[in-house]
Write an enzyme that holds these catalytic residues in place. Structure first.
Site, PDB file in Angstrom:
ATOM      1  N   PRO A   2       0.830  -1.208   0.000  1.00 58.33           N
ATOM      2  CA  PRO A   2       0.000   0.000   0.000  1.00 58.33           C
ATOM      3  C   PRO A   2       0.863   1.257   0.000  1.00 58.33           C
ATOM      4  O   PRO A   2       1.814   1.368   0.772  1.00 58.33           O
ATOM      5  CB  PRO A   2      -0.798  -0.134   1.302  1.00 58.33           C
ATOM      6  CG  PRO A   2      -0.811  -1.593   1.599  1.00 58.33           C
ATOM      7  CD  PRO A   2       0.515  -2.101   1.110  1.00 58.33           C
ATOM      8  N   GLU A   3       0.539   2.186  -0.896  1.00 58.22           N
ATOM      9  CA  GLU A   3       1.264   3.449  -0.992  1.00 58.22           C
ATOM     10  C   GLU A   3       0.378   4.559  -0.415  1.00 58.22           C
ATOM     11  O   GLU A   3      -0.661   4.276   0.181  1.00 58.22           O
ATOM     12  CB  GLU A   3       1.659   3.707  -2.446  1.00 58.22           C
ATOM     13  CG  GLU A   3       2.514   2.570  -3.023  1.00 58.22           C
ATOM     14  CD  GLU A   3       2.917   2.770  -4.475  1.00 58.22           C
ATOM     15  OE1 GLU A   3       2.999   3.928  -4.924  1.00 58.22           O
ATOM     16  OE2 GLU A   3       3.148   1.757  -5.168  1.00 58.22           O
ATOM     17  N   LYS A  59       3.536   6.219   4.405  1.00 62.22           N
ATOM     18  CA  LYS A  59       2.802   4.959   4.304  1.00 62.22           C
ATOM     19  C   LYS A  59       2.397   4.412   5.672  1.00 62.22           C
ATOM     20  O   LYS A  59       1.965   3.260   5.773  1.00 62.22           O
ATOM     21  CB  LYS A  59       3.657   3.924   3.566  1.00 62.22           C
ATOM     22  CG  LYS A  59       4.074   4.341   2.158  1.00 62.22           C
ATOM     23  CD  LYS A  59       4.980   3.289   1.540  1.00 62.22           C
ATOM     24  CE  LYS A  59       5.546   3.760   0.203  1.00 62.22           C
ATOM     25  NZ  LYS A  59       6.452   2.746  -0.403  1.00 62.22           N
ATOM     26  N   ARG A 263      13.281  -2.982  -8.308  1.00 55.98           N
ATOM     27  CA  ARG A 263      11.838  -3.020  -8.529  1.00 55.98           C
ATOM     28  C   ARG A 263      11.529  -3.094 -10.016  1.00 55.98           C
ATOM     29  O   ARG A 263      12.243  -2.545 -10.848  1.00 55.98           O
ATOM     30  CB  ARG A 263      11.165  -1.763  -7.954  1.00 55.98           C
ATOM     31  CG  ARG A 263      11.494  -1.452  -6.513  1.00 55.98           C
ATOM     32  CD  ARG A 263      11.027  -2.548  -5.564  1.00 55.98           C
ATOM     33  NE  ARG A 263       9.581  -2.703  -5.589  1.00 55.98           N
ATOM     34  CZ  ARG A 263       8.739  -1.968  -4.863  1.00 55.98           C
ATOM     35  NH1 ARG A 263       9.208  -1.012  -4.075  1.00 55.98           N
ATOM     36  NH2 ARG A 263       7.453  -2.183  -4.917  1.00 55.98           N
TER      37      ARG A 263
END
Length: 273
Positions: A2-3, A59, A263
């Site tokens: 979750p960002e 976050k 990433r």
């Protein structure tokens, strides 16, 4: 993971249900999910206390309780906090259950990376996890000029810089890819090579994708749900993230997927330079 938009959506949906509700009992099903105090001390400290407010920092969620206590919650990869109006049997990966004066909060995390940390409220912003965070991108104090000042000494790829939470708080893989696409900037560009004009495109692009993500209740692929157990819709609006090998929605060129800063990164080699 979750960002910012997902965590903000969780904050808003939890706020509808738990403010001024009292913690009547806490069930810690996996001790590794809680930090700050030993399991029994953790439970004893918060039992009987009301939730006074919920804030977000990057976050992280910050829950202010009575008597000078706070929770710091970080979902990490697969964490979820879901409110149930009625008592529910915990799922296999539900590690903490907060039984309230009305309803329950279930903290569930398949991969066991998420944490609930108990701290004294006056000490929470000094916790290492929060103290090192950069500015909030949607707050008034952040601007194109401030972004440029922070990027100037960074000798790394702009995508990697945006993922660095000390630069700006809350941006992760999804919204970094989307912001760079909107700004027309290739993710491999060195952060300190961006011109003033490019930074003035990147700053509003960051703000826009985050605001649109919040308006859509976040991005859901696998695990993410808000506190009501509902999925987000921003995945329907993604231009590049997760679309490697597909045609660009703007120019039709094939989107390229690379590995950057550990990433997966997707971009359009025609639209982004």
């Amino acid at each position: 993971m979750p960002e910012l938009p997902e965590v903000e959506t969780i904050r808003r949906s939890l706020s509808q249900h738990i403010l001024e509700r009292r913690i009547e009992e806490i069930l810690i099903r996996w001790p590794g999910a809680v930090e700050g105090y030993e399991e029994k001390t953790f439970a004893d400290a918060v039992r009987g206390l009301k939730f006074q407010s919920i804030e977000r920092r990057g976050k992280y969620l910050l829950f202010t309780l009575e008597e000078g206590w706070s929770f710091i919650a970080h979902m990490r990869m697969t964490g979820r906090m879901v409110y149930h109006a009625q008592s529910q049997e915990p799922e296999k990966h539900t590690h903490v259950v907060l039984k309230l004066s009305s309803g329950e909060i279930h903290f569930t995390d398949t991969r066991k990376f998420g944490r609930l940390q108990l701290v004294r409220t006056e000490e929470r912003l000094q916790q290492p996890s929060l103290a090192r965070l950069g500015p909030e991108p949607l707050e008034e104090g952040f601007s194109a000029a401030e972004l440029g000042r922070r990027l100037a000494p960074r000798k790394l790829a702009i995508k990697a810089a945006l993922l660095d939470q000390t630069l700006v708080a809350g941006i992760g893989n999804i919204y970094a890819d989307e912001a760079l696409f909107r700004a027309g900037i290739a993710p491999e560009r060195c952060a300190n090579s961006l011109t003033k004009e490019e930074i003035e495109k990147l700053y509003p692009a960051i703000c826009q994708v985050l605001e649109e993500g919040i308006a859509a209740n976040g991005t859901s692929f696998r695990d993410y749900q808000d506190a009501n157990g509902e999925r987000g819709d921003f995945q329907k609006e993604l231009k590049v993230y997760g679309r490697g090998g597909e045609p660009c929605k703007e120019c039709g060129h094939t989107l390229v997927r690379i590995r950057l800063a550990g990433r997966s990164t997707v971009f359009c080699p025609c639209c982004q330079v």
